[in-house]
Write a protein that holds these residues in place. Structure first.
Motif, short mmCIF file in Angstrom:
data_model
loop_
_atom_site.label_atom_id
_atom_site.label_comp_id
_atom_site.label_asym_id
_atom_site.label_seq_id
_atom_site.Cartn_x
_atom_site.Cartn_y
_atom_site.Cartn_z
N THR A 560 -41.71 -5.84 -70.56
CA THR A 560 -41.49 -4.42 -70.34
C THR A 560 -42.65 -3.84 -69.54
N ASN A 561 -42.37 -2.73 -68.86
CA ASN A 561 -43.43 -2.01 -68.16
C ASN A 561 -43.31 -0.51 -68.44
N ALA A 562 -42.97 -0.23 -69.70
CA ALA A 562 -42.76 1.16 -70.07
C ALA A 562 -44.02 2.00 -69.89
N ASP A 563 -45.19 1.39 -70.06
CA ASP A 563 -46.44 2.16 -69.91
C ASP A 563 -47.03 2.04 -68.51
N GLY A 564 -46.37 1.31 -67.63
CA GLY A 564 -46.85 1.18 -66.25
C GLY A 564 -48.08 0.30 -66.10
N LYS A 565 -48.42 -0.49 -67.13
CA LYS A 565 -49.64 -1.30 -67.09
C LYS A 565 -49.36 -2.78 -66.84
N ALA A 566 -48.12 -3.14 -66.62
CA ALA A 566 -47.78 -4.55 -66.40
C ALA A 566 -48.13 -4.98 -64.98
N ILE A 567 -48.38 -6.28 -64.82
CA ILE A 567 -48.46 -6.87 -63.50
C ILE A 567 -47.03 -7.20 -63.09
N VAL A 568 -46.64 -6.76 -61.92
CA VAL A 568 -45.26 -6.96 -61.48
C VAL A 568 -45.24 -7.79 -60.20
N ASP A 569 -44.07 -8.37 -59.93
CA ASP A 569 -43.94 -9.11 -58.68
C ASP A 569 -43.56 -8.15 -57.57
N SER A 570 -43.31 -8.68 -56.39
CA SER A 570 -43.06 -7.83 -55.22
C SER A 570 -41.80 -7.00 -55.36
N SER A 571 -40.89 -7.42 -56.24
CA SER A 571 -39.64 -6.67 -56.42
C SER A 571 -39.69 -5.75 -57.64
N GLY A 572 -40.84 -5.71 -58.31
CA GLY A 572 -40.99 -4.83 -59.46
C GLY A 572 -40.71 -5.49 -60.79
N GLY A 573 -40.35 -6.78 -60.80
CA GLY A 573 -40.09 -7.48 -62.05
C GLY A 573 -41.38 -7.82 -62.79
N ILE A 574 -41.29 -7.96 -64.10
CA ILE A 574 -42.47 -8.27 -64.90
C ILE A 574 -42.97 -9.67 -64.54
N TRP A 575 -44.25 -9.75 -64.23
CA TRP A 575 -44.83 -11.03 -63.79
C TRP A 575 -45.58 -11.70 -64.95
N GLY A 576 -45.63 -13.02 -64.91
CA GLY A 576 -46.48 -13.76 -65.82
C GLY A 576 -45.74 -14.75 -66.69
N SER A 577 -44.50 -14.48 -67.04
CA SER A 577 -43.75 -15.40 -67.89
C SER A 577 -43.47 -16.68 -67.10
N GLY A 578 -44.00 -17.77 -67.57
CA GLY A 578 -43.81 -19.05 -66.90
C GLY A 578 -44.87 -19.37 -65.87
N THR A 579 -45.69 -18.38 -65.47
CA THR A 579 -46.70 -18.63 -64.44
C THR A 579 -48.13 -18.40 -64.93
N TRP A 580 -48.31 -17.54 -65.92
CA TRP A 580 -49.65 -17.31 -66.45
C TRP A 580 -50.15 -18.59 -67.13
N ASN A 581 -51.38 -19.02 -66.79
CA ASN A 581 -51.95 -20.22 -67.40
C ASN A 581 -53.34 -20.00 -67.97
N GLY A 582 -53.73 -18.74 -68.09
CA GLY A 582 -55.03 -18.44 -68.68
C GLY A 582 -56.17 -18.37 -67.68
N GLY A 583 -55.90 -18.66 -66.41
CA GLY A 583 -56.95 -18.66 -65.40
C GLY A 583 -56.85 -17.47 -64.47
N VAL A 584 -57.99 -16.79 -64.23
CA VAL A 584 -58.07 -15.69 -63.28
C VAL A 584 -59.17 -16.03 -62.29
N TYR A 585 -58.84 -15.97 -61.01
CA TYR A 585 -59.85 -16.19 -59.98
C TYR A 585 -60.03 -14.92 -59.17
N VAL A 586 -61.29 -14.51 -58.98
CA VAL A 586 -61.61 -13.31 -58.20
C VAL A 586 -62.36 -13.75 -56.95
N GLU A 587 -61.70 -13.61 -55.82
CA GLU A 587 -62.36 -13.92 -54.54
C GLU A 587 -62.94 -12.65 -53.94
N VAL A 588 -64.22 -12.68 -53.63
CA VAL A 588 -64.85 -11.58 -52.91
C VAL A 588 -65.14 -12.09 -51.50
N LYS A 589 -64.64 -11.37 -50.51
CA LYS A 589 -64.77 -11.81 -49.12
C LYS A 589 -65.04 -10.64 -48.21
#
Length: 837
Positions: A560-589
């Motif tokens: 759900t994104n009722a509070d507007g705090k979800a990460i969504v895909d390009s079409s607005g769908g809730i992102w992360g189910s099946g793809t989240w693996n616990g890793g976050v990478y932050v590239e500074v360039k």
């Protein structure tokens, strides 16, 4: 009777008897000689056959060892090498003919050449078969000298079969064939199975206060342990290694540099003399097999390091300052290494202290030992936190090893890729600060074929929707000189202060700012971002909010994104189910490409967690978090912990809820967390002001209060209180050189404040894997004073619970070496590869 006739006959009879006797003895002698000769020839023949058998046996063992070396190379290069199918493209190959004598048949075994050589590699067998971690039992005598004893590792075994035949020369006998088998045990030790792991750097430890180190310690290099209590504080203290220690180099009770300014604090015995800090003589202890701490200094008053006390001959006096200050210290020390250390250490510490003298081998993450160019260069370990190499093509002659390095990078493995592109501003009040663009991408390779280039991340991930409010915030540095004044901290612009009115952006080099000698009482107000006294630079902050990440992932779980705090895909769908693996990478360039954009760092905010709660939820059955970046990191206050008792010793080892994930017991709510960065600095809870319910965060615009982050003149403001962090660190150092000390392992996590009586509790694992490339300011005590160190090895790590994407360091062991006969060898071949044999 005729006497004369009787006498003559008697003499003839006697002569005849003597002749017969002689002949009899001669015959017997000939028979004996013949027997001896025959026995001698038979014995020689038997001796030769034995020699040929030993030659064949040694040849077969050499063939097996050659296979062992190939397996090691494969697993050092690839996480999952191709099969060793003897009929496939990756079959083990025979050794070169130059390895053997002319009696050994080095041609390949075949039905037409039954005397040929054969080498077969088997298939992987996981130990235990359930696929869980294997415990290297320290109570097993076979593991006494195993540097991984007491650790939980990923173990896979491969059987190796080898045969070799000796053909006696000139047809002097039938060929002799020896058959052997051995198992190669491939151990992938999670990096955080070590309390401390140093690679590409020597480990130095010279604290004033007591330093207790629990858990395994491994060093790819040398170790320089000193206890400086009496020297620095006037109170005798100690450095105690309370777990097994393995060192690929040597152990020296000495400074790592001969330069006086590079020895600890650069101690001066008088105001006019910089003669180096004396070597401390307080205890340095290691644990023996019965659990007792034994001082490195023997009862005879001699330091039993790798030199067995000979290091003392290098000193100019009893205080341990080098008499030779022009020859590198390590070159002086190596000449003093004693051959008696091995036996002394084995008898004294029973395998809990091992060095190069015991044959300790280096551990490296997969793929970081293989050459990536014609010069034989191996990858820089720093590349494990670097962005993907988007220029790599399959036409590169070293594509295979380089592409394997790419697969091991956090940037390639992370499920969520955050890219921050910085556009530099300029100095001056009328000029803009640094600006930025932030994009989120899915995991590597998630962009479908045909996706527009603008929607594909550097990791090949699909571009996601807009960044949820508060998840990632860019806070550019902006500071204004109110008055020209004294700059207390040393550095590139020592004791000088910028005359320029305003500095905008962390990308503005201090070299571009006009500096002048200052008078006391000045202040430099930091209106945005922060000022790092060690870096002597303003810092842009890329703030990643843990509370916002928790909200986003809770929405993923609830879909759900009722509070507007979800990460969504390009079409607005809730992102992360099946793809989240616990890793976050932050590239500074840099938005324009090229070099890293000045001093831009990642700030981890709002990481405080009440006991019994998780920092982030479990998603896709993944419980844990790894944040990696090519930039430096600041931890803002309590992180993955409640901060309730940071001064209590248990805070260094045991989660706040008291659960340690020991087998069969309740699982702790504390999730395993890792932070990998160019450098890691811990700030006190209220460094940026009053902390909130979720911890500390940097405000978008700073108030002009007197604090280290807002006022350069106050370089050692007091820390706001003690801090507690539950996380493993992978970080870089600025190594000891001719002008500065690295700070040692006791300063591996960096600090910027005057901590006084406050404590820093760190529950995790400390890994120094590379040298810093961005935060390269040298260590010094001018800008901070250390907290009380309440540091330890996290019990959940010790019991086999690790953060996602934890790198593995590879080691190998030979087990079950056995001689076979022709029948059992053939049966073993068929068992390994029934379709081949």
């Amino acid at each position: 009777m005729n006497p004369s006739l009787s006498f003559s006959s008697s003499r003839r009879g006697q002569r005849g008897s003597a002749f017969v006797t002689v002949m009899m003895f001669t015959c017997v002698l000939f028979i004996l000689v013949g027997s001896i000769i025959k026995w001698s020839v038979t014995e020689r023949r038997l001796n030769m056959r034995t020699a040929y058998w030993l030659e064949a046996r040694n040849a077969a063992e050499a063939v097996a060892e050659y296979g062992f070396a190939q397996i090691v190379t494969q697993f050092n290069s690839y996480a999952t090498p191709p099969t060793f199918d003897p009929g496939g493209s990756n079959a083990l190959v025979r050794p070169p003919t130059t390895f053997f004598s002319s009696h050994v048949n080095t041609a390949a075994y075949s039905t037409s050449n039954p005397n040929g050589m054969e080498l077969i590699g088997g298939t992987l067998s996981t130990i235990p078969s359930s696929g869980g971690l294997f415990f290297v039992d320290p109570s097993n005598p076979d593991n006494q000298m195993d540097t991984l004893r007491g650790q939980r590792v990923y173990r896979r075994d491969i059987q190796v079969l080898a045969r070799a035949t000796v053909v006696p020369p000139n047809g002097s006998g039938t060929p002799i064939t020896a058959y052997v088998t051995e198992k190669v045990s491939i151990r992938g030790a999670p990096l955080f199975a070590h309390a401390i792991f140093y690679s590409d750097n020597d480990l130095e430890a010279s604290p004033g206060p007591v330093l207790d180190i629990y858990g395994p310690v491994h060093v790819n290099g040398n170790m320089f342990p000193l206890a400086q209590g009496t020297v620095e504080t006037g109170t005798a203290n100690a450095v105690n290694f309370r777990g097994p220690v393995s060192i690929t180099g040597d152990l020296y009770h000495a400074w790592a540099s001969e330069k006086v300014v590079s020895q600890g604090r650069g101690y001066s015995s008088s105001a006019a003399t910089m003669d180096g800090e004396p070597v401390g003589y307080d205890p340095v202890s290691f644990v023996n097999g019965s659990g007792t701490q034994v001082n490195l200094k023997g009862g005879d008053g001699v330091w039993k390091d790798s030199t067995m006390g000979a290091v003392n001959s290098l000193w100019i006096n009893s205080q341990g300052r080098y008499s030779n200050t022009t020859t590198p210290a390590i070159d002086q020390l190596k000449t003093k290494v004693s051959s008696t250390f091995r036996q002394y250490a084995a008898q004294t510490w029973g395998g809990n202290l091992q060095t190069a003298a015991m044959g300790v081998q280096a551990y490296h993450p997969i793929s970081f030992t293989q050459p990536i160019d014609a010069a034989g260069t191996v990858p820089d370990p720093h590349s494990i936190i670097d962005p993907p190499d988007t220029t790599l093509t399959s036409s590169d002659p070293y594509f295979a090893p380089k592409s394997e390095v790419e697969t091991q990078k956090f940037a390639t493995q992370a499920g969520l890729y955050i890219q921050v592109a910085v556009t530099p501003g300029t100095a001056g009040a009328a000029n803009p600060a640094d600006t930025h663009a932030i994009n989120l991408y899915g995991p590597a390779g998630s962009a479908p074929s045909g996706t527009a280039a603008a929607d594909i991340g550097p990791n090949g991930g699909i571009k996601l929707g807009a960044v949820p409010a508060g998840l990632v915030t860019f806070i550019p540095h902006k500071s204004t000189v109110v008055t020209v004044g004294s700059k207390i901290v040393g550095g590139v612009n020592n004791n000088k202060f910028p005359v320029t009115t305003t500095v905008n952006g962390g990308t503005v080099s201090t070299a571009t700012v006009t500096y002048a000698a200052a008078s006391p009482g000045a202040s430099k107000v930091v209106n945005q971002g922060m000022y790092d006294q060690r870096q002597d630079a303003g810092i842009n902050l890329v703030q990643v909010d843990m509370a916002a990440l928790r909200s986003a992932l809770n929405n993923t779980v609830a879909n759900t994104n009722a509070d507007g705090k979800a990460i969504v895909d390009s079409s607005g769908g809730i992102w992360g189910s099946g793809t989240w693996n616990g890793g976050v990478y932050v590239e500074v360039k840099s938005a324009a490409g090229g070099a890293f954009p000045g001093q831009t760092s990642v700030a981890l905010a709002n990481g405080q967690v009440d006991s019994g709660n998780n920092l982030i939820p479990t998603v896709n059955s993944v419980s844990g978090l790894t944040v990696a970046t090519n930039a430096p990191v600041y931890i803002l206050g309590h992180f993955n912990a409640d901060g309730a008792n940071p001064t209590v010793a248990g805070s260094a080892t045991t989660p706040d809820d008291g659960k340690t994930n020991v087998a069969g017991a309740a699982v702790s709510a504390q999730i395993p967390v890792a932070i990998a960065a160019d450098a890691i600095t811990i700030l006190s809870p209220n460094y940026f002001g009053v902390a909130g319910a979720n911890g500390s965060a940097a405000a978008a615009t700073n108030a002009t209060t007197v604090s280290a982050y807002t006022n350069l003149a106050n370089v050692r403001n007091s820390a706001s209180g003690s801090v507690e962090v539950a996380a493993a660190f992978i970080t870089g150092i600025v190594a000891t050189n001719g002008s500065s000390f690295s700070g040692g392992v006791h300063n591996l996590p960096r600090f910027l404040e005057h901590w006084g009586a406050n404590s820093a509790a760190i529950r995790g694992s400390l890994v120094s894997l590379y040298k810093s490339k961005v935060a390269t300011g040298p260590w010094a005590q001018a800008y901070y004073s250390a907290p009380k160190r309440v540091w330890g090895f996290d019990k959940t790590f010790e019991n086999g619970t690790f953060p996602p994407l934890t790198p593995r360091v590879m080691s190998y062991r030979r087990v079950d070496f056995t001689d076979l006969n022709a029948t059992t060898f053939q049966a073993a071949r068929h068992t390994l590869w029934p379709s081949r044999f």
